[in-house]
Design an enzyme around this catalytic site. Sequence first.
Site, PDB file in Angstrom:
ATOM      1  N   LYS A  86       0.872  -1.236   0.097  1.00  0.00           N
ATOM      2  CA  LYS A  86      -0.009   0.001  -0.034  1.00  0.00           C
ATOM      3  C   LYS A  86       0.994   1.396   0.068  1.00  0.00           C
ATOM      4  O   LYS A  86       1.780   1.188   0.918  1.00  0.00           O
ATOM      5  CB  LYS A  86      -0.938  -0.068   1.409  1.00  0.00           C
ATOM      6  CG  LYS A  86      -1.807  -1.102   1.272  1.00  0.00           C
ATOM      7  CD  LYS A  86      -2.599  -1.094   2.759  1.00  0.00           C
ATOM      8  CE  LYS A  86      -3.395   0.145   2.821  1.00  0.00           C
ATOM      9  NZ  LYS A  86      -4.207   0.123   4.267  1.00  0.00           N
TER      10      LYS A  86
HETATM   11  O1  G3P Z   1      -7.090   0.923   5.865  1.00  0.00           O
HETATM   12  C1  G3P Z   1      -6.966   2.256   6.171  1.00  0.00           C
HETATM   13  C2  G3P Z   1      -8.207   2.859   6.358  1.00  0.00           C
HETATM   14  O2  G3P Z   1      -9.188   2.111   6.483  1.00  0.00           O
HETATM   15  C3  G3P Z   1      -8.519   3.980   7.054  1.00  0.00           C
HETATM   16  O3  G3P Z   1      -9.240   3.832   8.219  1.00  0.00           O
HETATM   17  O4  G3P Z   1     -10.439   3.964  10.229  1.00  0.00           O
HETATM   18  O5  G3P Z   1      -8.491   5.032  10.229  1.00  0.00           O
HETATM   19  O6  G3P Z   1     -10.227   5.950   8.828  1.00  0.00           O
HETATM   20  P1  G3P Z   1      -9.377   4.847   9.302  1.00  0.00           P
END
Ligand code: G3P
Length: 223
Positions: A86
């Site tokens: 990623k």
């Molecule tokens: O995989 C990364 C993405 O899902 C970020 O999630 O929960 O940090 O907004 P969050």
Amino acid sequence: MELILDTADAGQVRELSDMLTITGVTTNPTIITRSGKTPEQVADDMLSVLSDDQLLFMQTVATDFDGIMADARRICSLRPKSMYVKIPVTHEGLRAIKAAKAEGLGVLATAIYSADEAFLAAMNGADYLAPYVNRMENYGDGVGQVEDLLEMLAANGLPAKVVAASFKNAGQVHELVRAGIQAVTVPPEVVYAMVDHPGTGIAVGEFSAAWRAAYGRDTFAAE
Ligand code: G3P
């Protein structure tokens, strides 16, 4: 559609992979640091629960081009197949996405906050694009931006898959599945929210109680 788990919890990956059809696992630096484990431990744990065909996505941490490329090569060397790096869509990251694809690495473009960022990463050859749906809601219509992105990719014949991310509730996932999204990466708690309708448990309780009252047992056939 590919259902991916956004987690560093190998136990939940095992449990949900037994119960549902799970394409793979995404992690990010925040998820890994919150797990209380080292990145090496998280990678080992994941590799011990994933089948060879289930995908694993891990994120670069360096922010300069050379550092991103070194992280990317290291991540992609963790297993011989089904491994993706990623890379956030910063200027350096977009450059690294092009270079990583030229080296034949599997790439997911991440930290995407707009359809335009995602589209340009797709032009650089990214295999997956991860728009942060819930975080995008702070700047406008996150779900709508992802729906735009799906149209933009189709209109231009770009093969990148959109793996919508950063979900906080089942409704956001539902909207994008209905729009024909190719993939979603969802935290285990949101997956359980999708699968755990209280009515199902109540219905099964009623069936069991009626059966027990009528036949005095909890199985279809008598032993
Ligand atoms: O995989 C990364 C993405 O899902 C970020 O999630 O929960 O940090 O907004 P969050």
